[in-house]
Design an enzyme around this catalytic site. Structure first.
Site, short mmCIF file in Angstrom:
data_model
loop_
_atom_site.label_atom_id
_atom_site.label_comp_id
_atom_site.label_asym_id
_atom_site.label_seq_id
_atom_site.Cartn_x
_atom_site.Cartn_y
_atom_site.Cartn_z
NE ARG A 1 -4.06 -1.97 0.34
CZ ARG A 1 -4.07 -3.26 -0.03
NH1 ARG A 1 -3.02 -3.80 -0.63
NH2 ARG A 1 -5.14 -4.00 0.18
CB SER B 1 -8.71 -1.69 4.28
OG SER B 1 -9.03 -2.99 3.87
CD GLU C 1 -5.82 0.96 2.08
OE1 GLU C 1 -6.78 1.53 1.52
OE2 GLU C 1 -5.68 -0.27 2.09
P1 FAD Z 1 -9.03 8.51 -5.40
O1 FAD Z 1 -9.72 8.12 -4.13
O2 FAD Z 1 -9.72 9.45 -6.31
O3 FAD Z 1 -7.61 9.10 -5.04
C1 FAD Z 1 -6.76 8.46 -4.11
C2 FAD Z 1 -5.47 9.27 -4.00
O4 FAD Z 1 -4.76 9.23 -5.23
C3 FAD Z 1 -5.70 10.76 -3.73
O5 FAD Z 1 -4.62 11.21 -2.93
C4 FAD Z 1 -5.65 11.40 -5.10
O6 FAD Z 1 -5.21 12.75 -5.06
C5 FAD Z 1 -4.62 10.52 -5.80
N1 FAD Z 1 -4.85 10.35 -7.24
C6 FAD Z 1 -5.90 9.74 -7.83
N2 FAD Z 1 -5.74 9.70 -9.16
C7 FAD Z 1 -4.56 10.30 -9.42
C8 FAD Z 1 -3.83 10.59 -10.63
N3 FAD Z 1 -4.28 10.24 -11.83
N4 FAD Z 1 -2.65 11.25 -10.53
C9 FAD Z 1 -2.16 11.61 -9.31
N5 FAD Z 1 -2.80 11.37 -8.15
C10 FAD Z 1 -3.99 10.72 -8.20
N6 FAD Z 1 -7.68 -0.86 -2.41
C11 FAD Z 1 -6.82 -1.91 -2.51
O7 FAD Z 1 -5.61 -1.74 -2.68
N7 FAD Z 1 -7.28 -3.19 -2.44
C12 FAD Z 1 -8.59 -3.47 -2.27
O8 FAD Z 1 -8.98 -4.64 -2.22
C13 FAD Z 1 -9.50 -2.39 -2.16
N8 FAD Z 1 -10.83 -2.61 -1.94
C14 FAD Z 1 -11.70 -1.56 -1.83
C15 FAD Z 1 -13.06 -1.84 -1.62
C16 FAD Z 1 -13.97 -0.80 -1.51
C17 FAD Z 1 -15.42 -1.11 -1.30
C18 FAD Z 1 -13.53 0.54 -1.62
C19 FAD Z 1 -14.51 1.67 -1.55
C20 FAD Z 1 -12.17 0.82 -1.82
C21 FAD Z 1 -11.25 -0.23 -1.91
N9 FAD Z 1 -9.86 -0.01 -2.10
C22 FAD Z 1 -9.00 -1.07 -2.24
C23 FAD Z 1 -9.33 1.38 -2.14
C24 FAD Z 1 -9.45 2.06 -3.52
O9 FAD Z 1 -10.37 1.39 -4.33
C25 FAD Z 1 -8.10 2.11 -4.25
O10 FAD Z 1 -7.14 2.76 -3.46
C26 FAD Z 1 -8.21 2.82 -5.59
O11 FAD Z 1 -7.02 2.66 -6.32
C27 FAD Z 1 -8.52 4.32 -5.46
O12 FAD Z 1 -8.75 4.82 -6.76
P2 FAD Z 1 -9.51 6.19 -7.00
O13 FAD Z 1 -9.43 6.49 -8.46
O14 FAD Z 1 -10.88 6.12 -6.42
O15 FAD Z 1 -8.60 7.18 -6.19
N1 EPU Z 2 -10.82 -10.48 10.45
C1 EPU Z 2 -11.50 -10.51 11.64
N2 EPU Z 2 -12.53 -9.63 11.80
C2 EPU Z 2 -12.90 -8.76 10.84
C3 EPU Z 2 -12.20 -8.72 9.62
C4 EPU Z 2 -11.15 -9.60 9.45
O1 EPU Z 2 -11.20 -11.28 12.52
O2 EPU Z 2 -13.86 -8.00 11.08
C5 EPU Z 2 -9.70 -11.43 10.25
C6 EPU Z 2 -10.19 -12.79 9.76
O3 EPU Z 2 -9.44 -13.77 10.41
C7 EPU Z 2 -9.83 -12.79 8.31
C8 EPU Z 2 -8.59 -11.92 8.28
O4 EPU Z 2 -8.80 -10.94 9.29
O5 EPU Z 2 -9.56 -14.08 7.84
C9 EPU Z 2 -8.33 -11.24 6.95
O6 EPU Z 2 -9.52 -10.59 6.51
P1 EPU Z 2 -9.82 -10.34 4.96
O7 EPU Z 2 -9.55 -11.57 4.18
O8 EPU Z 2 -11.17 -9.74 4.86
O9 EPU Z 2 -8.70 -9.34 4.52
P2 EPU Z 2 -8.12 -8.02 5.21
O10 EPU Z 2 -6.75 -8.32 5.68
O11 EPU Z 2 -9.09 -7.50 6.20
C10 EPU Z 2 -6.96 -7.16 3.05
C11 EPU Z 2 -6.87 -5.85 2.32
C12 EPU Z 2 -8.09 -5.66 1.43
C13 EPU Z 2 -8.15 -6.81 0.43
C14 EPU Z 2 -8.22 -8.13 1.19
C15 EPU Z 2 -8.11 -9.32 0.26
C16 EPU Z 2 -5.54 -4.34 3.61
C17 EPU Z 2 -5.53 -3.14 4.50
N3 EPU Z 2 -6.75 -4.77 3.24
O12 EPU Z 2 -8.07 -7.04 3.94
O13 EPU Z 2 -7.94 -4.43 0.73
O14 EPU Z 2 -9.25 -6.68 -0.44
O15 EPU Z 2 -7.12 -8.22 2.12
O16 EPU Z 2 -6.82 -9.44 -0.21
O17 EPU Z 2 -4.49 -4.87 3.26
C18 EPU Z 2 -8.41 -2.09 0.80
O18 EPU Z 2 -7.18 -1.91 0.74
O19 EPU Z 2 -9.22 -1.15 0.82
C19 EPU Z 2 -8.92 -3.46 0.85
C20 EPU Z 2 -10.22 -3.74 0.95
#
Ligand code: FAD
Ligand code: EPU
Length: 338
Positions: free
Chosen positions: A164, A238, A334
């Protein structure tokens, strides 16, 4: 160029926070971005690039020029025996880009299906899920320096990707507009089902022959079952990173909390499941006003409707403090805080 004033940002951030931008302008070409940056009217104000708004928390109004990236286009820019090089405009929707790659049998990004946001933000925090991070397939990007007004290219090493993390979140924070990203994708897939839940879901789906389509669908199913849909409940995924601690600290925490969920990491360290830590502190399903901690995934803070960014931020501080008090572990946010 059309620059709107006092724009309500609720439709532009997945947390659904009702902050405002003093000035707001979309740009769909580099020329439009250059015109906006060089226009004397906006030179003195701060500028920020916005993608899909899915990793941002507005704790206040943004008192500058918010530039909404709408650069489009997906092109195959090269290929060799093993790989296809695909370049996408920063304003392309990430999931649609992943679906395009899958439809064309360009393998690698399928585990990253259904992550919200745009292509341009994917290198910002080296998005990752289900055993893959973009750094595994990232080839390069083009970015515009917001102050020097120069085009700069970055290769994989230049971005200093980590969990991240990238140079764009640290050393070059706020300095560049990422214009396009090129991914190097495999012609022959190397399936990654190391994340246990994927195997389980594939079995549940009755998949006999593995494919990138099947993995994508498995990931989509898992994500839908766990994570709140921002169209229903405001959130940014997250809210905190999973913290990494030393082997020594882990041994001590594990002794006091034998059920702790942790994964071995590099250099003898351990990555802890922050969701577990937060749940153990009693936060899961917590709600105060419209700010809350998701009932199925404690790592996700939510806005049930009218929470302010400050209320969400304050709640995140309480969560952070309580985890520190109970486990001696420092969580790190994050989500990008504005
Ligand atoms: P924004 O929120 O618009 O911007 C994020 C940051 O990047 C800001 O600081 C912005 O200024 C900057 N930025 C955006 N675009 C540009 C650009 N073109 N040039 C320069 N700076 C820029 N993330 C994960 O890594 N793994 C996950 O599994 C994951 N799951 C998610 C699930 C949900 C339901 C949600 C809501 C979010 C999740 N995220 C996850 C976080 C998010 O989706 C990612 O970080 C995504 O890449 C953000 O993209 P965005 O275009 O919405 O960025
Ligand atoms: N867990 C709990 N309670 C909870 C949530 C999780 O006990 O309420 C424990 C469980 O044991 C579970 C473990 O945590 O097995 C891991 O949970 P999960 O698989 O949901 O993944 P995570 O570690 O919570 C990370 C990323 C996610 C990504 C998933 C799948 C980060 C900060 N988050 O979540 O990314 O989608 O793994 O790879 O690394 C994001 O960055 O926004 C995001 C959603």
């Amino acid at each position: 160029m059309q620059v709107a004033e006092n724009v309500l940002l609720r439709p532009y951030n997945t947390f659904g926070i009702a902050a405002q931008a003093r000035f707001f302008a979309p740009f769909a070409t580099l020329q439009q971005l250059q015109e906006l940056l060089e226009d004397a009217r906006w030179k003195a104000v701060s500028r920020m690039i916005l993608g899909g708004g899915s990793n941002i928390l507005f704790t206040r109004d943004f008192n500058g020029l918010l530039l909404k990236n709408e650069l489009k286009g997906i092109t195959v820019v090269g290929e060799d025996t093993e790989y296809v090089y695909v370049k996408a405009g920063a304003g392309e929707n990430w999931h649609q880009f992943v679906q395009y790659c899958i439809a064309n049998n360009y393998a690698g990004l399928e585990n990253l299906s259904l992550i919200p946001g745009n292509v341009g933000a994917s290198p910002m925090q080296n998005i990752g899920a289900y055993g893959v991070e973009i750094k595994d397939y990232f080839f390069g990007l083009e970015a515009w320096h917001l102050h020097d007004h120069t085009l700069v290219t970055f290769n994989n090493a230049d971005c200093a990707f980590g969990y991240r993390e990238s140079v764009f979140k640290r050393k070059y924070k706020g300095q560049f507009a990422i214009l396009s990203v090129t991914y190097r994708l495999r012609k022959q897939p190397q399936f990654n089902t190391t994340y246990g839940a994927i195997e389980q879901e594939l079995q549940h789906m009755g998949i006999k022959e593995l494919s990138i389509q099947a993995i994508s669908q498995a990931v989509i199913n898992i994500r839908r079952s766990k994570l709140p849909d921002p169209a229903q409940i405001g959130n940014a995924g997250s809210f905190f990173k999973n913290p990494t601690i030393s082997g020594e600290q882990f041994a001590a925490v594990k002794q006091a909390h034998p059920d702790i969920v942790a994964y071995p990491a590099a250099n003898g360290q351990y990555k802890l499941a922050a969701g577990w830590l937060i749940e153990q502190c009693g936060w899961k399903g917590f709600r105060r006003g419209d700010a809350g901690v998701h009932a199925r995934q404690a790592l996700v803070l939510v806005n049930y409707g009218d929470a302010s960014g400050k209320e969400i931020f304050d709640l995140s501080q309480e969560v952070l403090d309580s985890v520190h008090e109970k486990f001696g572990v420092q969580l790190e946010r994050e989500v990008n805080i504005v």
